[in-house]
Write an enzyme that holds these catalytic residues in place. Structure first.
Site, PDB file in Angstrom:
ATOM      1  N   GLU A   1      -3.483   0.293   4.171  1.00  0.00           N
ATOM      2  CA  GLU A   1      -3.452   0.252   5.400  1.00  0.00           C
ATOM      3  C   GLU A   1      -4.535   0.543   6.493  1.00  0.00           C
ATOM      4  OE1 GLU A   1      -0.058   0.367   7.898  1.00  0.00           O
ATOM      5  OE2 GLU A   1      -0.791   0.829   9.689  1.00  0.00           O
TER       6      GLU A   1
ATOM      7  N   THR B   1       0.772   3.300  10.436  1.00  0.00           N
ATOM      8  CA  THR B   1       2.190   2.507  11.070  1.00  0.00           C
ATOM      9  C   THR B   1       3.068   3.258  10.707  1.00  0.00           C
ATOM     10  OG1 THR B   1       2.216   0.653   9.533  1.00  0.00           O
ATOM     11  CG2 THR B   1       1.324   0.698  12.322  1.00  0.00           C
TER      12      THR B   1
ATOM     13  N   CYS C   1       1.006  -7.557   9.744  1.00  0.00           N
ATOM     14  CA  CYS C   1       2.279  -7.073  10.759  1.00  0.00           C
ATOM     15  C   CYS C   1       1.243  -6.770  12.266  1.00  0.00           C
ATOM     16  CB  CYS C   1       3.580  -5.722  10.320  1.00  0.00           C
ATOM     17  SG  CYS C   1       3.796  -5.196  11.608  1.00  0.00           S
TER      18      CYS C   1
ATOM     19  N   SER D   1      10.298  -2.076   3.365  1.00  0.00           N
ATOM     20  CA  SER D   1       9.979  -2.872   2.409  1.00  0.00           C
ATOM     21  C   SER D   1      10.698  -3.270   0.790  1.00  0.00           C
ATOM     22  CB  SER D   1       8.366  -2.854   1.927  1.00  0.00           C
ATOM     23  OG  SER D   1       8.107  -1.255   1.146  1.00  0.00           O
TER      24      SER D   1
ATOM     25  N   CYS E   1       5.553   2.723  13.971  1.00  0.00           N
ATOM     26  CA  CYS E   1       6.173   1.812  14.599  1.00  0.00           C
ATOM     27  C   CYS E   1       7.738   2.151  14.434  1.00  0.00           C
ATOM     28  CB  CYS E   1       5.548   0.832  13.632  1.00  0.00           C
ATOM     29  SG  CYS E   1       7.645   0.478  12.220  1.00  0.00           S
TER      30      CYS E   1
ATOM     31  N   ASN F   1       6.336   4.463   4.074  1.00  0.00           N
ATOM     32  CA  ASN F   1       7.469   4.796   4.483  1.00  0.00           C
ATOM     33  C   ASN F   1       8.645   4.928   3.492  1.00  0.00           C
ATOM     34  OD1 ASN F   1       9.538   2.191   4.775  1.00  0.00           O
ATOM     35  ND2 ASN F   1       7.584   1.114   4.061  1.00  0.00           N
TER      36      ASN F   1
ATOM     37  N   HIS G   1      -4.303   4.485   1.508  1.00  0.00           N
ATOM     38  CA  HIS G   1      -3.405   3.940   1.798  1.00  0.00           C
ATOM     39  C   HIS G   1      -4.082   2.736   1.825  1.00  0.00           C
ATOM     40  CE1 HIS G   1      -0.076   1.695   3.341  1.00  0.00           C
ATOM     41  NE2 HIS G   1       1.004   1.577   2.405  1.00  0.00           N
TER      42      HIS G   1
HETATM   43 FE1  SF4 Z   1       5.275  -3.408  10.976  1.00  0.00          FE
HETATM   44 FE2  SF4 Z   1       6.122  -0.958  11.339  1.00  0.00          FE
HETATM   45 FE3  SF4 Z   1       7.227  -3.433   9.456  1.00  0.00          FE
HETATM   46 FE4  SF4 Z   1       4.954  -1.678   8.409  1.00  0.00          FE
HETATM   47  S1  SF4 Z   1       7.235  -1.191   8.105  1.00  0.00           S
HETATM   48  S2  SF4 Z   1       5.247  -3.856   8.344  1.00  0.00           S
HETATM   49  S3  SF4 Z   1       4.331  -1.459  10.604  1.00  0.00           S
HETATM   50  S4  SF4 Z   1       7.413  -3.436  11.368  1.00  0.00           S
END
Ligand code: SF4
Length: 491
Positions: free
Chosen positions: A311, A349, A281, A451, A379, A409, A309
């Site tokens: 990321e 993020t 991303c 996601s 983000c 997230n 994680h």
């Molecule tokens: Fe990108 Fe935010 Fe989606 Fe992660 S959650 S893929 S950082 S836009």
């Protein structure tokens, strides 16, 4: 008025006697005409009906004692009627240790004594579709198999199989009770925005395009995004998921997942001569470049995030000797950089905005020279979804968050909802919803992690609609128009 459990036969009623306390039970009698008439007479405003009893299997894979949960009721006067709560009911029955099949159930006016092929139904009974047509409310049906194509009704052992089926029906009773307690008129409040963000849309499209264009297999390092449904769907379309680039044949195409990778992964891919397509991303890439900038000038970089994680592992890899992962405010109080005058911070993020801010506040207090990113690292998609879930949580009795357990997230959305004082559960899909959570929940807030595909929300709403009249409302919220360009080799 509460839901009704409709039981056709006296033997079935006897099997469930005393096992459905607090649940309205209606003895419908045998056959479509009688059961429909008694349903019409006895429904008395029930929001939903659950038919429970025994049946004959039509599908050779079923065995005596297996449980059939209807997702469609066929053969009634109203034609095929969907039974949308099937995933919820099947999951409740499986939790009781029963073997459950979900599929169409056929209703016939006569007792089927010989083979009955070509119907597409799993099993046959004499009442369910007629009851559904008469009820005019959502109907579910649970049938325990007595006879099968290999063990027809007129064969030795039918009495024993019948007794065993009734024993299984007894074991199913707690799940039937859970269904009845969960059934009620209800409102669903949908968070806005929810589900896919621009980074996930882009990552999924990257794999799809790579599959279209590559002459050989397309490999994907790790889960392209943290969602089991997305991965399974792409796997079905030909993507091959691997843990490390070392598993990819030399010269093949490999897609790097949306969470980003450490530079060492790209170097490994180059050494193997792989054609790399980068689905990282752009907002994760931004954090990587911040780490490079701060570390080049000699700063210790505090990376606020969860150490394990993917990321964070990838971001840390940009400067492993300079990056210190800080997971919470307590760690922020203890961390000791080489030079307190040369320090900076960045963030994962997908953190909870308020928790991350607590950590940053501690770092700012302890290190006045601390450099901060020019714009927020958490983000826009994470921020918007957390704000939206907070809003629906305040107005709901229960919040259901669709997303995988390893999705940061999505986890944060459930936590944010709980901090509003509303019970919240992260669920992979509708089949992971426990009916017991729904008892007494007149308004259910629903959201999905960045996601989680949108169809999971639709499927869950459909399933909830099988528990009684349902009003669905979308909360007002941020409008997202972010769109990320595809990598140049695919655009
Ligand atoms: Fe990108 Fe935010 Fe989606 Fe992660 S959650 S893929 S950082 S836009």
């Amino acid at each position: 008025m509460s839901a009704v459990v409709a039981i056709p036969l006296r033997a079935e009623r006897a099997a469930l006697a005393g096992r459905l306390p607090g649940t309205r039970v209606l003895r419908t009698g045998m056959g479509p005409a009688r059961s429909a008439a008694r349903t019409r007479a006895g429904l008395d405003g029930a929001p939903a009906v659950l038919v429970a009893g025994v049946a004959g299997a039509l599908d050779e894979r079923l065995r005596p004692g297996d449980v059939v949960v209807a997702d469609e009721l066929r053969g009634g006067p109203a034609g095929a009627i969907a039974s949308p709560s099937a995933p919820l009911l099947a999951a409740a029955l499986r939790r009781k240790g029963l073997t459950v099949h979900v599929g169409p159930l056929l209703t016939r006016a006569d007792v089927v004594r010989g083979p009955l092929t070509g119907t597409g139904a799993l099993a046959v009974d004499m009442e369910s579709a007629a009851i559904a047509a008469a009820a005019g409310t959502p109907v579910a049906a649970v049938r325990v198999v007595v006879d099968t194509p290999r063990h027809p009704l007129r064969s030795p052992g039918t009495v024993v199989r019948g007794a065993r089926a009734l024993a299984v029906l007894r074991r199913a009773a707690p799940a039937l009770q859970e269904w009845a307690a969960a059934a009620r008129p209800r409102e669903v409040l949908l968070a806005t925005p929810r589900s896919f963000c621009a980074g996930v849309e882009r990552a999924v499209t990257v794999v799809e395009r790579a599959l279209e264009r590559a002459s050989g297999p397309v490999y994907v390092r790790r889960q392209i995004v943290h969602n089991a449904h997305v991965v399974a769907d792409l796997e079905n379309r030909g993507a091959v998921f691997v843990q490390e680039v070392g598993e990819v044949p030399e010269g093949a195409t490999v897609v790097l997942a949306a969470h980003g990778v450490a530079p060492g992964v790209r170097e490994d891919a180059d050494r193997r001569g792989l054609a790399v397509v980068d689905a990282t991303c752009p907002l994760v890439t931004k954090v990587h470049s911040e780490v490079r900038r701060y570390s080049r000038r000699g700063d210790t970089v505090f990376l606020i995030g969860h150490a394990d994680h993917e990321e964070v592992v990838g971001t840390r890899g940009e400067a492993p000797h300079r990056v210190v992962v800080v997971e919470d405010a307590e760690q922020a109080e203890r961390v000791q950089p080489a030079d307190p005058e040369r320090v900076a911070y960045v963030m994962q993020t997908t953190l909870a905005v308020d928790e991350a801010e607590q950590v940053a506040t501690v770092l700012r207090r302890r290190f006045p020279a601390l450099s901060a990113p020019r714009s927020d690292d958490i983000c826009y998609a994470t921020t918007n979804r957390q704000r939206a879930v907070r809003e629906i949580a305040a107005a709901s009795d229960l919040v259901l968050v669709l997303g995988s357990a390893n999705s940061s997230n999505s986890q944060r959305l459930a936590e944010v909802a709980e901090r509003e004082g509303t019970p919240a559960h992260l669920v992979e899909d509708a089949s992971a919803v426990d009916l017991r959570w729904l008892a007494g929940a007149a308004r259910v807030g629903v959201t999905a992690g960045a996601s989680a595909p949108p169809h999971l929300v639709d499927d869950l709403v459909t399933a909830l609609g099988g528990l009684g009249p349902l009003a669905v409302r979308s909360a007002a919220g941020a409008v997202e128009d972010v769109l990320f360009a595809l990598p140049k080799e695919l655009s």
